[in-house]
Structure formats: structure tokens, C-alpha cells
Scaffold this motif. Structure first.
Motif, PDB file in Angstrom:
ATOM      1  N   ASP A  10       0.863  -1.175   0.000  1.00  0.00           N
ATOM      2  CA  ASP A  10       0.000   0.000   0.000  1.00  0.00           C
ATOM      3  C   ASP A  10       0.899   1.224   0.000  1.00  0.00           C
ATOM      4  O   ASP A  10       1.613   1.466   0.985  1.00  0.00           O
ATOM      5  CB  ASP A  10      -0.910   0.004   1.231  1.00  0.00           C
ATOM      6  CG  ASP A  10      -1.948  -1.092   1.175  1.00  0.00           C
ATOM      7  OD1 ASP A  10      -2.461  -1.368   0.065  1.00  0.00           O
ATOM      8  OD2 ASP A  10      -2.251  -1.676   2.228  1.00  0.00           O
ATOM      9  N   SER A  11       0.888   1.952  -1.109  1.00  0.00           N
ATOM     10  CA  SER A  11       1.696   3.168  -1.165  1.00  0.00           C
ATOM     11  C   SER A  11       0.986   4.263  -0.377  1.00  0.00           C
ATOM     12  O   SER A  11      -0.209   4.185  -0.115  1.00  0.00           O
ATOM     13  CB  SER A  11       1.919   3.602  -2.613  1.00  0.00           C
ATOM     14  OG  SER A  11       0.764   4.218  -3.136  1.00  0.00           O
ATOM     15  N   HIS A  43       1.277  -2.799 -12.743  1.00  0.00           N
ATOM     16  CA  HIS A  43       0.598  -1.508 -12.820  1.00  0.00           C
ATOM     17  C   HIS A  43       1.285  -0.608 -13.844  1.00  0.00           C
ATOM     18  O   HIS A  43       2.460  -0.781 -14.133  1.00  0.00           O
ATOM     19  CB  HIS A  43       0.566  -0.835 -11.449  1.00  0.00           C
ATOM     20  CG  HIS A  43      -0.044  -1.712 -10.408  1.00  0.00           C
ATOM     21  ND1 HIS A  43      -1.402  -1.813 -10.243  1.00  0.00           N
ATOM     22  CD2 HIS A  43       0.525  -2.562  -9.526  1.00  0.00           C
ATOM     23  CE1 HIS A  43      -1.645  -2.689  -9.266  1.00  0.00           C
ATOM     24  NE2 HIS A  43      -0.498  -3.158  -8.825  1.00  0.00           N
ATOM     25  N   GLU A  82      -8.406  10.245 -14.609  1.00  0.00           N
ATOM     26  CA  GLU A  82      -8.307  10.100 -13.162  1.00  0.00           C
ATOM     27  C   GLU A  82      -7.616  11.290 -12.507  1.00  0.00           C
ATOM     28  O   GLU A  82      -7.136  11.176 -11.387  1.00  0.00           O
ATOM     29  CB  GLU A  82      -7.583   8.805 -12.830  1.00  0.00           C
ATOM     30  CG  GLU A  82      -8.332   7.572 -13.302  1.00  0.00           C
ATOM     31  CD  GLU A  82      -7.568   6.286 -13.022  1.00  0.00           C
ATOM     32  OE1 GLU A  82      -6.772   6.243 -12.071  1.00  0.00           O
ATOM     33  OE2 GLU A  82      -7.780   5.325 -13.771  1.00  0.00           O
ATOM     34  N   ASP A  86      -2.670  11.673 -13.821  1.00  0.00           N
ATOM     35  CA  ASP A  86      -2.935  10.399 -14.503  1.00  0.00           C
ATOM     36  C   ASP A  86      -1.917  10.105 -15.606  1.00  0.00           C
ATOM     37  O   ASP A  86      -1.157   9.143 -15.534  1.00  0.00           O
ATOM     38  CB  ASP A  86      -4.361  10.397 -15.054  1.00  0.00           C
ATOM     39  CG  ASP A  86      -4.850   9.035 -15.484  1.00  0.00           C
ATOM     40  OD1 ASP A  86      -4.138   8.033 -15.273  1.00  0.00           O
ATOM     41  OD2 ASP A  86      -5.971   8.962 -16.021  1.00  0.00           O
ATOM     42  N   GLU A 121       6.000   4.999  -6.522  1.00  0.00           N
ATOM     43  CA  GLU A 121       4.611   5.363  -6.798  1.00  0.00           C
ATOM     44  C   GLU A 121       4.596   6.715  -7.519  1.00  0.00           C
ATOM     45  O   GLU A 121       5.166   7.683  -7.030  1.00  0.00           O
ATOM     46  CB  GLU A 121       3.819   5.465  -5.487  1.00  0.00           C
ATOM     47  CG  GLU A 121       2.389   5.933  -5.641  1.00  0.00           C
ATOM     48  CD  GLU A 121       1.552   4.986  -6.459  1.00  0.00           C
ATOM     49  OE1 GLU A 121       1.101   5.398  -7.549  1.00  0.00           O
ATOM     50  OE2 GLU A 121       1.342   3.834  -6.016  1.00  0.00           O
ATOM     51  N   ARG A 123       1.560   8.111  -8.664  1.00  0.00           N
ATOM     52  CA  ARG A 123       0.258   8.762  -8.464  1.00  0.00           C
ATOM     53  C   ARG A 123       0.294   9.561  -7.160  1.00  0.00           C
ATOM     54  O   ARG A 123       1.001   9.211  -6.217  1.00  0.00           O
ATOM     55  CB  ARG A 123      -0.872   7.733  -8.411  1.00  0.00           C
ATOM     56  CG  ARG A 123      -1.086   6.926  -9.688  1.00  0.00           C
ATOM     57  CD  ARG A 123      -1.379   7.766 -10.925  1.00  0.00           C
ATOM     58  NE  ARG A 123      -2.486   8.677 -10.799  1.00  0.00           N
ATOM     59  CZ  ARG A 123      -3.741   8.401 -11.136  1.00  0.00           C
ATOM     60  NH1 ARG A 123      -4.054   7.225 -11.635  1.00  0.00           N
ATOM     61  NH2 ARG A 123      -4.678   9.318 -10.998  1.00  0.00           N
ATOM     62  N   HIS A 125      -2.205   9.966  -4.993  1.00  0.00           N
ATOM     63  CA  HIS A 125      -2.961   9.334  -3.921  1.00  0.00           C
ATOM     64  C   HIS A 125      -2.473   7.909  -3.669  1.00  0.00           C
ATOM     65  O   HIS A 125      -1.889   7.286  -4.553  1.00  0.00           O
ATOM     66  CB  HIS A 125      -4.449   9.311  -4.264  1.00  0.00           C
ATOM     67  CG  HIS A 125      -5.016  10.688  -4.470  1.00  0.00           C
ATOM     68  ND1 HIS A 125      -5.021  11.645  -3.478  1.00  0.00           N
ATOM     69  CD2 HIS A 125      -5.568  11.276  -5.550  1.00  0.00           C
ATOM     70  CE1 HIS A 125      -5.557  12.748  -3.938  1.00  0.00           C
ATOM     71  NE2 HIS A 125      -5.903  12.561  -5.203  1.00  0.00           N
ATOM     72  N   HIS A 127      -2.225   3.918  -3.379  1.00  0.00           N
ATOM     73  CA  HIS A 127      -2.719   2.807  -4.199  1.00  0.00           C
ATOM     74  C   HIS A 127      -2.182   1.492  -3.636  1.00  0.00           C
ATOM     75  O   HIS A 127      -1.111   1.465  -3.027  1.00  0.00           O
ATOM     76  CB  HIS A 127      -2.250   2.937  -5.652  1.00  0.00           C
ATOM     77  CG  HIS A 127      -2.989   3.963  -6.430  1.00  0.00           C
ATOM     78  ND1 HIS A 127      -2.756   5.303  -6.308  1.00  0.00           N
ATOM     79  CD2 HIS A 127      -3.983   3.828  -7.340  1.00  0.00           C
ATOM     80  CE1 HIS A 127      -3.562   5.963  -7.116  1.00  0.00           C
ATOM     81  NE2 HIS A 127      -4.323   5.099  -7.748  1.00  0.00           N
ATOM     82  N   ARG A 128      -2.906   0.421  -3.861  1.00  0.00           N
ATOM     83  CA  ARG A 128      -2.412  -0.923  -3.550  1.00  0.00           C
ATOM     84  C   ARG A 128      -1.710  -1.437  -4.791  1.00  0.00           C
ATOM     85  O   ARG A 128      -2.275  -1.442  -5.883  1.00  0.00           O
ATOM     86  CB  ARG A 128      -3.560  -1.848  -3.166  1.00  0.00           C
ATOM     87  CG  ARG A 128      -3.063  -3.279  -2.928  1.00  0.00           C
ATOM     88  CD  ARG A 128      -4.015  -4.078  -2.139  1.00  0.00           C
ATOM     89  NE  ARG A 128      -3.866  -3.612  -0.760  1.00  0.00           N
ATOM     90  CZ  ARG A 128      -4.650  -3.989   0.226  1.00  0.00           C
ATOM     91  NH1 ARG A 128      -5.641  -4.815   0.009  1.00  0.00           N
ATOM     92  NH2 ARG A 128      -4.460  -3.534   1.448  1.00  0.00           N
ATOM     93  N   ARG A 129      -0.457  -1.875  -4.625  1.00  0.00           N
ATOM     94  CA  ARG A 129       0.369  -2.323  -5.753  1.00  0.00           C
ATOM     95  C   ARG A 129       0.780  -3.776  -5.564  1.00  0.00           C
ATOM     96  O   ARG A 129       1.092  -4.211  -4.452  1.00  0.00           O
ATOM     97  CB  ARG A 129       1.616  -1.442  -5.878  1.00  0.00           C
ATOM     98  CG  ARG A 129       1.325   0.044  -6.068  1.00  0.00           C
ATOM     99  CD  ARG A 129       0.496   0.299  -7.293  1.00  0.00           C
ATOM    100  NE  ARG A 129       0.431   1.724  -7.632  1.00  0.00           N
ATOM    101  CZ  ARG A 129      -0.220   2.205  -8.658  1.00  0.00           C
ATOM    102  NH1 ARG A 129      -0.903   1.406  -9.453  1.00  0.00           N
ATOM    103  NH2 ARG A 129      -0.230   3.492  -8.906  1.00  0.00           N
TER     104      ARG A 129
END
Length: 139
Positions: A10-11, A43, A82, A86, A121, A123, A125, A127-129
Motif C-alpha cells: 500500500d503506497s 501496474h 483520473e 494520470d 509510486e 500517483r 494518492h 494505491h495498492r500495488r
């Protein structure tokens, strides 16, 4: 011998996160002494890097460089479904990469003294990677 596992991280949003320890654990538990470790990130808006592991300013400098090279919200980009980060995140991941390979030596990652394995990461926000670790080698 071939061994494969998938890790989840989880980032906390944009930035780099050291995942060396988790990869070392998989190598140790698999018992492979000599071989190759291949990592694949599932991803398109994050990447995997081998980077300086002693001085965190290296990674923050990389982050600032990438922000200058590929800024969020660049009017060049049409793909913004997004948000403004994005398409910038997709470009950043392509400029870096989503896979890594390195040797396994004496049951450990064959990294240089100052190298660590990082999930980067791109992004803004969290994210789960998912990272798949595939080991090829001899026990």
C-alpha cells in the motif's frame, strides 16, 4: 528450481518505498542460493527501481527531477480521466520500468553496497500495488 510469489504494498501516494527486505525474505524462505530474481509490477502508473539506499535525498532529488521532466496537468496530455497526475504517472513509469532482474548470490540479492529495491509510486494518492517475484536457481 522455480519459485513464485506475489507481494502487495500500500503506497502512501507519490514517492519511493524500500521493498528490499520483503524480497530478501522471499529469497531466504525459498532457499535458493544461486540464481536470478525477477520482479514484475502489475501496474502502469508506478515503477520499480534499483536506487541509492543510504541517502534518502537521492530519491527526493529523483522525484523533483521527474516532476520537472513530466509535470502533472501538462496541457500536452489528453488522458486525464483520473486527474492531472494520470498521464504524467503513465509517462513516468514508462521512462523508468515495471520490472527488475538481479542475481541471487549466496542466498541473498546480489545488489551493490548502496543499492536498494524500491517501488516508485507515481500517483498522488495511495494505491495498492502488486509485485510478482519469480526466482530461478539452485538450492
Amino acid at each position: 528450481m522455480v519459485h513464485q510469489e506475489t507481494l502487495q504494498f500500500d503506497s502512501r501516494g507519490r514517492g519511493s518505498f524500500n521493498i528490499t527486505h520483503e524480497v530478501e525474505q522471499i529469497i531466504r524462505q525459498a532457499g535458493i542460493r544461486t540464481g536470478i530474481c525477477q520482479l514484475f509490477l502489475h501496474h502502469t502508473s508506478a515503477s520499480l527501481i534499483l536506487c541509492e539506499n543510504a541517502d534518502p535525498t537521492v530519491r527526493s532529488d529523483l522525484e523533483r527531477f521527474m516532476a520537472r521532466l513530466v509535470p502533472d496537468g501538462d496541457p500536452l496530455f489528453d488522458h486525464t480521466q483520473e486527474g492531472p497526475d494520470d498521464m504524467a504517472a503513465h509517462v513516468r513509469s514508462i521512462l523508468t520500468k515495471m520490472d527488475l532482474s538481479f542475481p541471487i548470490i549466496d542466498g541473498r540479492p546480489g545488489l551493490g553496497t548502496w543499492q536498494g529495491i524500491y517501488l516508485w509510486e507515481h500517483r498522488s494518492h495511495p494505491h495498492r500495488r502488486r509485485v510478482t517475484v519469480t526466482l530461478y536457481g539452485e538450492t
